[in-house]
Design an enzyme around this catalytic site. Sequence first.
Site, PDB file in Angstrom:
ATOM      1  N   LYS A  84      -9.702  33.608  -3.349  1.00  0.00           N
ATOM      2  CA  LYS A  84      -8.838  34.312  -2.398  1.00  0.00           C
ATOM      3  C   LYS A  84      -8.426  35.636  -3.019  1.00  0.00           C
ATOM      4  O   LYS A  84      -7.699  35.679  -4.007  1.00  0.00           O
ATOM      5  CB  LYS A  84      -7.616  33.472  -2.059  1.00  0.00           C
ATOM      6  CG  LYS A  84      -6.674  34.166  -1.094  1.00  0.00           C
ATOM      7  CD  LYS A  84      -5.576  33.248  -0.617  1.00  0.00           C
ATOM      8  CE  LYS A  84      -4.616  34.001   0.297  1.00  0.00           C
ATOM      9  NZ  LYS A  84      -3.544  33.135   0.772  1.00  0.00           N
ATOM     10  N   LYS A  99     -12.308  33.911   0.743  1.00  0.00           N
ATOM     11  CA  LYS A  99     -11.423  34.574   1.709  1.00  0.00           C
ATOM     12  C   LYS A  99     -10.981  35.923   1.177  1.00  0.00           C
ATOM     13  O   LYS A  99     -10.586  35.986   0.010  1.00  0.00           O
ATOM     14  CB  LYS A  99     -10.220  33.661   1.920  1.00  0.00           C
ATOM     15  CG  LYS A  99      -9.137  34.229   2.796  1.00  0.00           C
ATOM     16  CD  LYS A  99      -7.936  33.343   2.733  1.00  0.00           C
ATOM     17  CE  LYS A  99      -6.842  33.993   3.547  1.00  0.00           C
ATOM     18  NZ  LYS A  99      -5.585  33.309   3.399  1.00  0.00           N
ATOM     19  N   ARG A 142       0.788  38.846   8.398  1.00  0.00           N
ATOM     20  CA  ARG A 142       2.206  39.021   8.039  1.00  0.00           C
ATOM     21  C   ARG A 142       3.055  39.037   9.305  1.00  0.00           C
ATOM     22  O   ARG A 142       4.147  38.476   9.343  1.00  0.00           O
ATOM     23  CB  ARG A 142       2.401  40.314   7.242  1.00  0.00           C
ATOM     24  CG  ARG A 142       1.582  40.406   5.967  1.00  0.00           C
ATOM     25  CD  ARG A 142       2.275  39.739   4.785  1.00  0.00           C
ATOM     26  NE  ARG A 142       1.315  39.307   3.794  1.00  0.00           N
ATOM     27  CZ  ARG A 142       0.828  40.061   2.801  1.00  0.00           C
ATOM     28  NH1 ARG A 142       1.242  41.295   2.649  1.00  0.00           N
ATOM     29  NH2 ARG A 142      -0.057  39.580   1.955  1.00  0.00           N
TER      30      ARG A 142
HETATM   31  C1  PBG Z   1      -0.855  32.042   2.694  1.00  0.00           C
HETATM   32  C2  PBG Z   1      -1.922  32.549   3.584  1.00  0.00           C
HETATM   33  C3  PBG Z   1      -2.161  33.865   3.963  1.00  0.00           C
HETATM   34  C4  PBG Z   1      -3.255  33.824   4.835  1.00  0.00           C
HETATM   35  C5  PBG Z   1      -3.634  32.497   4.976  1.00  0.00           C
HETATM   36  N1  PBG Z   1      -2.811  31.722   4.185  1.00  0.00           N
HETATM   37  C6  PBG Z   1      -1.389  35.093   3.628  1.00  0.00           C
HETATM   38  C7  PBG Z   1      -1.579  35.763   2.326  1.00  0.00           C
HETATM   39  O1  PBG Z   1      -2.107  35.214   1.372  1.00  0.00           O
HETATM   40  O2  PBG Z   1      -1.117  36.925   2.217  1.00  0.00           O
HETATM   41  C8  PBG Z   1      -3.861  35.016   5.511  1.00  0.00           C
HETATM   42  C9  PBG Z   1      -4.817  34.690   6.614  1.00  0.00           C
HETATM   43  C10 PBG Z   1      -5.150  35.817   7.515  1.00  0.00           C
HETATM   44  O3  PBG Z   1      -4.906  37.004   7.209  1.00  0.00           O
HETATM   45  O4  PBG Z   1      -5.697  35.537   8.587  1.00  0.00           O
HETATM   46  N2  PBG Z   1      -0.046  31.087   3.345  1.00  0.00           N
END
Ligand code: PBG
Length: 293
Positions: free
Chosen positions: A162, A214, A172
């Site tokens: 990630k 991701k 957000r």
């Molecule tokens: C964390 C989480 C995020 C996303 C999925 N799980 C936010 C981050 O890491 O900033 C982002 C997924 C998206 O942008 O579609 N709970």
Amino acid sequence: MFVREGDEQRAISSMPGVVQHSIDSARRAARQAAEAGIGGIMLFGVPSRRDATGTGATDPNGILNLAARALVDEIGDALVVQTDLCLDEFTDHGHCGVLAADGHVDNDATLERYRDMALAQATAGSALLGLSGMMDGQVAAVRETLDDNGFEDTAVLAYSAKYASAFYGPFREAVASTLVGDRRTYQLDPANRREGVREAQLDIDEGADIVMVKPAGSYLDVLADVAAMSDIPVWAYQVSGEYAMIEAAAAQGWIDRRRAVEESVLSIRRAGADAVLTYWAVELATWLKEEQA
Ligand code: PBG
């Protein structure tokens, strides 16, 4: 699928077509998803109150646990009901973990919160926990807690690779995040290709059932690398910013929406994803069904 506390569903302006559901509208959407023939739904909670340690995440009546229970009740095994296991939606500072006195994210104190969160989610009926917080050792900690408490069959999806990405922007808004700053101390450096593979290997060794890359579209090289080495399923997450860019360009008439959506997901599949998390899942499944009919 985003589920908020309260009776009304709300639009997400940067993600046209995606909403913050109420529990009732989430029930209806889950039925539609099952009818469309997709494999599962991933739930994110949008609580109305947040605090320093994210107590809403471990409260059996916290919105995410309530939503999981309601959806399992609504659709049973017709879909795999999955939950995001991370503190950022529940903390008032918006970080994925708890903070130490000097303000940095405390990795090991966070693991204790993740253990409790895993128990709360598994108890609520979630079949697959999406560990998205990027704390070191999170897969081993959650696996151990699940096994020690009779949840051997609850699966662990590790968000292994990630990256600290700008493409999470619309998310957000989707979860009304309060984050100030960024997650660069715990998410990966976008310039580093090998680290994605190394993180996936660590999660496999810790007992993950599935590893994930991701974002997807800008990280197809990492995805192909992980798919080449992994002996467990590899998933990819087409994130909010990827969704928003195509929707925005299509709304202007600058690209063919359906072809762009299909090509973007096809490319993720081509790079080696066994399954794709995408905000277009239900629509795509509906198109595929029409084509097969
Ligand atoms: C964390 C989480 C995020 C996303 C999925 N799980 C936010 C981050 O890491 O900033 C982002 C997924 C998206 O942008 O579609 N709970």
